[in-house]
Design a protein around this motif. Structure first.
Motif, short mmCIF file in Angstrom:
data_model
loop_
_atom_site.label_atom_id
_atom_site.label_comp_id
_atom_site.label_asym_id
_atom_site.label_seq_id
_atom_site.Cartn_x
_atom_site.Cartn_y
_atom_site.Cartn_z
N LYS A 1 0.74 -1.08 0.08
CA LYS A 1 -0.11 -0.01 -0.13
C LYS A 1 0.96 1.38 -0.15
N THR A 2 0.50 2.39 -0.70
CA THR A 2 1.17 3.59 -0.73
C THR A 2 0.41 4.49 0.12
N ALA B 1 -2.78 5.56 -2.11
CA ALA B 1 -3.91 4.63 -1.33
C ALA B 1 -4.93 5.59 -0.28
N CYS B 2 -3.99 6.17 0.44
CA CYS B 2 -4.50 7.01 1.64
C CYS B 2 -3.50 7.97 1.95
N ASP C 1 -8.79 -0.69 4.76
CA ASP C 1 -9.87 -0.12 3.54
C ASP C 1 -11.20 0.10 4.03
N ASP D 1 -1.16 7.79 -7.59
CA ASP D 1 -1.40 6.31 -7.22
C ASP D 1 -1.03 5.97 -5.46
N VAL E 1 -7.38 9.61 -5.07
CA VAL E 1 -7.15 9.00 -3.69
C VAL E 1 -8.33 8.45 -3.29
#
Length: 298
Positions: free
Chosen positions: A3-4, A71-72, A196, A69, A100
């Motif tokens: 995860k990024t 994720a959070c 998530d 790109d 995002v």
């Protein structure tokens, strides 16, 4: 696939700890920082494995590029309206433009949702940003950690080691106060950033402890009996804060003006967390009140 996660405010005390915890969880971590940031702070982030993105934080385009790109986005920013409202809005807008899916705002405080607007200036700023955040399409999670446990070290009326006293307002000697350590807050935040399915609001506390419980723990640690004292009624305390604020208008431009510190104390004695999410991530080893007090009480 890792995860990024992008962290804003990563050079601060809490933000740096969040980065460390994210790396422990095998995330790819980026930090968006101002172009004028102290180079030593940038090196410190890079040394722990954080990708540092220098950006003009007044430029939505540069913020959007940094959020590509991701994720959070986690905001650990601290400040007044120019930061909590204006800067967070720009970061949020950039995140949304970049697609995002999730955002964690800088709501690291007592859960203000049921408090009266106007009673705490800094909470009001977060409430104002929350209104904007909830008007967008992004998924958000606010983390409410009560007070940072560190304040117990700083001779507040709740625990004053200099004069060996423990204070409270109203008839609240048995009122449990919410405290969370910086490390526990960072660990929980990192877990939420990787989750998530985290809900909108999460309440946590490393420990919930009343003034009387503090007295008992202090006696066990030191063998001394501190003085327990009622400082005033809550109604008188509220009036005192209003007068203090009116008498010190310069405090409106200070993050922790004396009257703002008093507002925090007032909120701690008028609300506390009833739905702790401490067990949501079983790998977190929460600090107890007794263990924490032993680290600095002699």
């Amino acid at each position: 696939m890792k995860k990024t996660i992008l962290v804003a405010g990563a050079t601060g005390n809490l933000g740096n700890r969040i980065c460390r915890e994210l790396i422990k969880r095998d995330a790819d971590v980026s930090a968006i920082v101002r172009t004028a940031t102290d180079p030593e702070k940038i090196v410190a982030l890079k040394d722990i494995g954080v990708k540092v993105i220098l950006a003009d934080l007044n430029n939505i385009g540069e913020i959007t590029d940094a959020c590509s790109d991701i994720a959070c986005v986690v905001s650990a920013l601290a400040g007044l309206d120019d930061v909590i409202i204006d800067l967070q809005k720009r970061i949020l807008d950039g995140a949304i433009q970049a697609g995002v899916p999730r955002f964690i705002p800088s709501d690291f405080c007592t859960d203000y949702n049921n408090l009266v607007p106007g009673e705490n200036r800094n909470f009001d700023l977060r409430r104002q940003f929350k209104t904007y955040l909830d008007s967008t399409s992004i998924e958000a999670t606010s983390i409410f950690n009560g007070a940072f446990a560190d304040i117990l070290k700083y001779y507040t009326p709740i625990l004053n080691l200099k004069d060996r006293s423990i204070g409270y307002w109203g008839e609240k000697e048995d009122w449990k106060l919410d405290f969370t350590t910086m490390d526990d807050t960072a660990a929980f935040t990192a877990a939420v950033a990787m989750d998530d399915h985290a809900p909108r609001d999460l309440q946590i506390a490393s420990f919930q402890i009343s003034p009387r419980m503090i007295w008992t723990d202090i006696k066990e640690i030191t063998g001394q009996e501190f003085r327990m004292q009622q400082l005033s009624s809550l109604e008188d305390f509220a009036e005192f804060i209003k007068k203090q604020r009116a008498d010190h208008p310069a405090g409106e431009n200070e993050l922790y003006a004396k009257w703002q510190q008093a507002q925090y104390m007032y909120s701690m004695f008028t609300t506390h967390h009833h739905q702790l999410a401490n067990q949501r991530y079983p790998d977190i080893d929460w600090t107890t009140g007794f263990t924490y007090l032993k680290t600095f009480v002699k």
